[in-house]
Design a protein around this motif. Structure first.
Motif, PDB file in Angstrom:
ATOM      1  N   LEU A   1      57.978  62.402  -2.453  1.00 33.07           N
ATOM      2  CA  LEU A   1      56.760  61.978  -2.882  1.00 33.07           C
ATOM      3  C   LEU A   1      55.844  61.938  -1.808  1.00 33.07           C
ATOM      4  O   LEU A   1      54.958  62.720  -1.916  1.00 33.07           O
TER       5      LEU A   1
ATOM      6  N   THR B   1      53.622  56.480  -1.458  1.00 33.38           N
ATOM      7  CA  THR B   1      52.736  57.235  -1.909  1.00 33.38           C
ATOM      8  C   THR B   1      51.581  57.029  -3.377  1.00 33.38           C
ATOM      9  O   THR B   1      52.245  56.009  -3.869  1.00 33.38           O
TER      10      THR B   1
ATOM     11  N   TYR C   1      59.895  63.482 -10.756  1.00 33.96           N
ATOM     12  CA  TYR C   1      60.457  63.153 -10.553  1.00 33.96           C
ATOM     13  C   TYR C   1      61.198  62.157 -11.347  1.00 33.96           C
ATOM     14  O   TYR C   1      62.057  61.815 -11.947  1.00 33.96           O
TER      15      TYR C   1
END
Length: 380
Positions: free
Chosen positions: A102, A110, A127
């Motif tokens: 990410l 993130t 994800y």
């Protein structure tokens, strides 16, 4: 002697004429006490005329039954950190690699701000996929996301925060300090706390009622009962609608009272004595304190208790009589409970119609000379 006899005949003549005038329908405020009694069931009328006694007060002393059902009372306090559909979450994900799934190059964290929980209770995390958020705590969601990402990036660290959202909220309207939509937070998970958060009630506490709407359930209580009985301080749920409104009950005052009008209740419970005081009491120059009547459509069960007739199965028209001149009269009036849509009617004293009849003939009853002159004129 002739003069005395003449004046006596004149007086009798004047009395007869006054009686005739009175019977012709002089203006008055309503029916007399005798006329009300003549409409009783005992006189082939359609209403029961009942004298108010201590036993009658015990049978009729009811107040509106307000309260919450077990569906409200049995609900536990909601966890302030339980996520609801419509809530907004803030996510921060740290990855233990330089170039993570990410995060970009040179960053290992993130930030995902304002992730909306959809109507079905889910959120989407890249994800990790579609994750069930509603009904879980931020800690539970953190564990779910960590497990999902752990298969794709080494040792991920996840932080989940519940931001201000519209999922677990209630709406407050009516007589409150600040109407609006409020989130259910740890300090405001109960009804009393939420009312305080909205600025409290803006009407007299004695006549304030609280209505809570939850789905198909409705509960109503007196504001004062909420604080007198801690068990009524129910736990709130997202989507609850709370209405604060003024008591709509009222009674009608007619006849020889200080004012004739529809009068709203000023207290939770109202006695006949208090109701009379609200309208200025009895009119001193015309009211008959032995003729205070309360007219009411009485439910069958109460009518049966008052009349001593267990077979009563339908509402009955009742006329309750209060004689304030009796030793127990004022106490009986103090203990007699007024209910919504009651009519209080006070009859005029018997002399009032006589006075009107004499005044119609002489213009005044205050002067004995005027009466004597009128009698003498009729006899000549």
């Amino acid at each position: 002697m002739k003069a005395i006899g003449k004046r006596l005949r004149n007086g009798v003549t004047l009395l007869a004429v006054a009686t005739l005038v009175a019977s012709c329908g002089l203006p008055r405020s309503g029916p007399s006490k005798r006329e009300i009694y003549s409409g009783s069931v005992e006189q082939n009328g359609n209403a029961y005329v009942v004298e108010v006694t201590d036993a009658v007060n015990r049978a009729t002393g009811t107040v509106p039954a307000l309260g919450f059902s077990q569906a409200f009372l049995g609900a536990p306090l909601a966890g302030s950190d339980v996520i609801q559909p419509g809530d907004t979450l803030g996510l921060t994900i740290w990855e233990n690699v330089d170039d993570g799934l990410l995060s970009g190059p040179g960053a290992n964290a993130t930030l995902l701000e304002e992730v909306q929980v959809d109507g079905s209770g889910f959120i989407f995390v890249p994800y990790a996929g579609r994750i069930r958020a509603a009904g879980n705590t931020p800690e539970s969601i953190r564990g779910i996301i960590t497990d999902k990402l752990e298969e794709q990036t080494p040792d991920p660290q996840v932080q989940v925060r519940r931001l201000a959202g519209d999922g677990a909220t209630v709406s407050l309207v009516g007589a409150v300090g600040a109407q609006g939509v409020y989130p259910i937070e740890r300090p405001t998970r109960s009804l009393a706390a939420m009312l305080a958060r909205a600025g409290g009630v803006t009407i007299e506490p004695e006549i304030a009622q609280i209505v809570v709407l939850r789905g198909n359930h409705r509960g109503r209580i007196w504001f004062q009962d909420l604080f007198a009985n801690p068990q009524l301080d129910i736990a709130l749920r997202g989507g609850d609608r709370i209405l604060v409104e003024e008591d709509t009950r009222a009674f009608m005052a007619l006849g020889a009272t200080g004012t004739q009008q529809r009068v709203p209740f000023q207290t939770n419970t109202l006695s006949a004595l208090e109701a009379l005081s609200q309208v200025g009491g009895l009119r001193g120059n015309s009211a008959d304190p032995t003729g205070v009547f309360v007219l009411r459509e009485e439910p069958a069960e109460i009518a049966a208790a008052v009349l001593g007739k267990p077979g009563v199965t339908s509402p009955q028209r009742m006329v309750y009589v209060l004689d304030l001149t009796r030793p127990n009269g004022l106490f009986a009036a103090r203990d007699f409970t007024i209910r919504d849509d009651d009519t209080i009617y006070v009859t005029e004293a018997p002399y009032v119609q006589w006075n009107k009849a004499i005044s119609a003939l002489t213009g005044s009853l205050s002067s004995v000379n005027a009466v004597d002159s009128a009698a003498g004129g009729l006899g000549n």
